[in-house]
Design a protein around this motif. Structure first.
Motif, PDB file in Angstrom:
ATOM      1  N   ARG A 443      15.789  -9.310  80.493  1.00 12.60           N
ATOM      2  CA  ARG A 443      16.855  -9.707  81.412  1.00 12.60           C
ATOM      3  C   ARG A 443      16.395  -9.775  82.858  1.00 12.60           C
ATOM      4  N   LEU A 444      15.198  -9.289  83.132  1.00 17.19           N
ATOM      5  CA  LEU A 444      14.771  -9.118  84.521  1.00 17.19           C
ATOM      6  C   LEU A 444      14.773 -10.406  85.334  1.00 17.19           C
ATOM      7  N   PHE A 445      14.359 -11.492  84.712  1.00 15.76           N
ATOM      8  CA  PHE A 445      14.162 -12.733  85.461  1.00 15.76           C
ATOM      9  C   PHE A 445      15.372 -13.659  85.388  1.00 15.76           C
ATOM     10  N   HIS A 446      16.510 -13.147  84.871  1.00 19.72           N
ATOM     11  CA  HIS A 446      17.737 -13.936  84.821  1.00 19.72           C
ATOM     12  C   HIS A 446      18.492 -13.807  86.139  1.00 19.72           C
ATOM     13  N   SER A 447      19.156 -14.878  86.528  1.00 27.78           N
ATOM     14  CA  SER A 447      19.924 -14.862  87.766  1.00 27.78           C
ATOM     15  C   SER A 447      21.054 -13.846  87.680  1.00 27.78           C
ATOM     16  N   PHE A 448      21.286 -13.145  88.766  1.00 27.25           N
ATOM     17  CA  PHE A 448      22.414 -12.221  88.930  1.00 27.25           C
ATOM     18  C   PHE A 448      22.307 -10.969  88.058  1.00 27.25           C
TER      19      PHE A 448
END
Length: 656
Positions: A443-448
């Motif tokens: 999930r780290l590189f997902h927006s928000f």
């Protein structure tokens, strides 16, 4: 009146009376809708209809017969009319659609006088209902025979009476196969459902609908909708049952995609809600510090206390500026407007600048920092140095944040490969911090989003930095990923494709265009007393800030409120000014137009004087717009003293 007997050849048995002509006429009228006569040119001369006839053929006397026929049937009718004229046929019979949108079956008999065709007479029967039924039946038959749906008709005991091609195609059986049986196409549970609930519903309601699976000949199954219909006799008794089955694989897949999209949208909404909550916290926290420390500084009786408050205000302001920049970058990514701006830069100096910026935070936390640079990396590269700096700074900031005191952080850059004028770099940041799980890594590189809510509450952050970094790296033709285990630290790695210049120019360019940077400790170290600048700024407090920042340099400053005043001041005494700081958004006349006007003036100073944009519009396209208007450079708001001094030193030299 001519006797009808003269036109009848009558045959009868000996002793029998002549045929009753009244009966014959009545029979004619009962079984036809109208009688008609046509002349030799097929113009309608007579029409007789029954009073109670439903025929719509009226008002057509005097018209050409072909004109009352619908366009699609005219060729057929004309062919039959021409046949009548030849005398080769005793009569013609044909169906045709009339202009009244009714179907008629015509029977026409030719009339000859002295072997010459003189016309014809005949009858018409309205067959519209019959024809429509035939069309409907043909259409239904085509749908059943040529459609892809599974259709079978059986008796109440499941004995198959009809199987359409679609049933064989869907089930995988051959049409000649004797193994095609309804019982072999469904699971025992489904068959029990059909034979109990299904049959009962059909008997009661004439129809039953369910969903299940059809087992094909090869053993695979597909999801289907199944419908049972009753077929009754004239007494209303059920004699047959029709089964219609439709393959809903695509529908199920579509539903799954919709559900996935709905879940993703809900997750995105939750993520954005959490993001807004974090943003509120991330913005209000430094604002609270700025406002609170401002009040403390104003009321503090000692210089030490005031200096302490100013230091906290400075740190909180920089943090708030970073949050704002992240939000603006994310907005550009969401709008697909984030672009790279290529320039030559010294890669080693870039890394050193990043380290200088982050080093004070490392020292505050007593962390150990090391830097490794592959000597094979060309010294001068071509790329977007600002965005590359942004990615490395973000990774280092995260490493410092999530690494405990006295932990270690290592920044390394190495050359992966070279090809023609390109080089592929790998840059990594390794720390001995808290680490994260594999699920959190996804999930780290997902927006928000951040690793988890607890991390956000404890360490803060907008959750945008890594998403922005990922997009920047992708624009550079690379990728970014993490290697981490909980409690074992993390290693962030990214790759980037940069351009290089020929080796023959490398050393020369590094000396000419990239001198080692020297930053003086304060404004007092500069003396610009022999120079005068023109400051065009419509916001009074911004003018005060510039004057206060530059006061130690002893530079002379003339302030004006808008672009028109800037033009007037410059035209009045061009030789007075050595440099112009130009705000972009001002009343009366903006900075772009004021710059264009000054550059158009007919004396050398107008083309030579440095004009620097001083504005809060800091996107790359904003900078390019300033340069296109004739400005020499750009400095962004909020102003940073060292940047302001560097611009002055670069443009105000003794050999100007």
């Amino acid at each position: 009146m001519e006797d009808i007997r003269d036109k009848i050849i009558e045959e009868r048995s000996p002793g029998e009376d002549s045929m009753d002509l009244l009966w014959m006429t009545s029979f004619w009228e009962v079984f036809t809708d109208c009688t008609i006569e046509l002349d030799s040119q097929f113009v309608i001369t007579h029409l007789r209809r029954k009073v109670d006839s439903s025929s719509v053929l009226e008002g057509i006397v005097g018209r050409f017969f072909l004109d009352i026929i619908a366009e699609g049937d005219k060729s057929l009718v004309l062919e039959n009319l021409e046949l009548l004229k030849t005398g080769d046929a005793p009569y013609v019979r044909f169906p045709a659609l009339s202009e009244f949108d009714r179907y008629h079956r015509w029977t026409l008999v030719p009339i000859f006088h002295a072997n010459e065709f003189s016309g014809c007479q005949g009858v018409a029967i309205d067959i519209t209902e019959q024809t429509l039924k035939e069309i409907t039946l043909n259409w239904q038959r085509a749908v059943i025979e040529e459609g892809s749906d599974f259709v079978v008709i059986s008796d109440i005991n499941e004995n198959l009476l009809y199987v359409n091609p679609g049933a064989y195609q869907m089930s995988g059986y051959e049409s000649e196969s004797n193994s095609f049986q309804l019982a072999s196409l469904f699971t025992p549970e489904h068959l029990r459902l059909v034979r109990t609930e299904g049959i009962k519903a059909v008997i009661k309601n004439d129809i039953w609908v369910t969903r299940g699976e059809l087992i094909k000949k090869d053993g695979t199954s597909i999801p289907v909708d199944q419908t049972l219909f009753s077929i009754k006799d004239e007494k209303g008794e059920i004699i047959l049952v029709a089964t219609v089955i439709r393959d809903i694989t695509s529908f199920i897949e579509h539903e799954a995609r919709l559900e996935e999209a709905r879940s993703a949208a809900e997750a995105a909404n939750v993520a954005k809600s959490e993001f807004l909550s974090r943003m509120s916290h991330e913005m209000r926290t430094p604002m609270n510090a700025i406002i609170g420390m401002t009040n403390i500084g104003l009321t503090s009786p000692t210089v030490e206390k005031k200096d302490y408050a100013f230091g906290k205000i400075d740190a909180a302001s920089k943090h708030l500026l970073g949050v704002i920049n992240d939000v603006l970058d994310m907005a550009k990514i969401e709008a697909n407007r984030l672009e790279l701006s290529l320039a030559r830069f010294n890669f080693e100096q870039l890394l050193k600048r990043v380290v200088d910026v982050i080093n004070y935070r490392v020292e505050e936390r007593s962390q150990q920092f090391t830097l490794g640079i592959d000597k094979a990396i060309p010294r001068i590269l071509i790329g977007d140095d600002q965005r590359l700096t942004q990615v490395i700074t973000n990774l280092l900031s995260n490493a410092v944040k999530f690494t405990p005191e006295e932990g270690s952080i290592h920044l390394e850059a190495r050359l992966l490969s070279e090809e023609d004028d390109k080089c592929f770099l790998e840059i990594s940041v390794t720390d001995t911090g808290i680490g994260i799980t594999r699920e959190q890594s996804a999930r780290l590189f997902h927006s928000f989003e951040q690793a988890d809510a607890a991390t956000s509450r404890k360490y803060g952050g907008t959750g945008l930095g890594l998403a922005i970094s990922k997009r920047i790296v992708e624009l550079m033709g690379g990728d970014i990923w993490i290697e981490s285990e909980p409690g074992q630290g993390s290693k962030f790695i990214f790759t980037a494709m940069l351009s290089k210049i020929p080796d023959s120019l490398n050393g020369e360019l590094s000396k000419e265009h990239f001198p080692e940077e020297t930053v003086r400790s304060s404004a007092e170290a500069y003396d610009f007393s022999q120079f005068t600048i023109l400051l065009a700024e419509d916001v009074e407090i911004n003018c005060e800030i510039v004057l206060a920042l530059l006061e130690p340099t002893k530079i002379n400053t003339v302030c004006v409120d808008n672009g028109l005043q800037a033009i007037t001041a410059f035209e009045k005494n061009p030789s007075k000014f050595d440099m112009i700081f130009m705000d972009v958004q001002m009343p009366e006349l903006d900075g772009y137009e004021a710059t264009r006007y000054i550059r158009s003036l007919p004396y050398p100073k107008a083309q030579q004087i440095p004009i620097i944009a001083m504005t809060a519009n800091v996107f790359r396209e904003d900078i390019e717009k300033c340069l296109a208007a004739g400005m020499n450079g750009h400095i962004g708001k909020p102003l940073v003293l060292n940047e302001l001094l560097a611009v002055l030193e670069q443009n105000l030299r003794a050999d100007k």
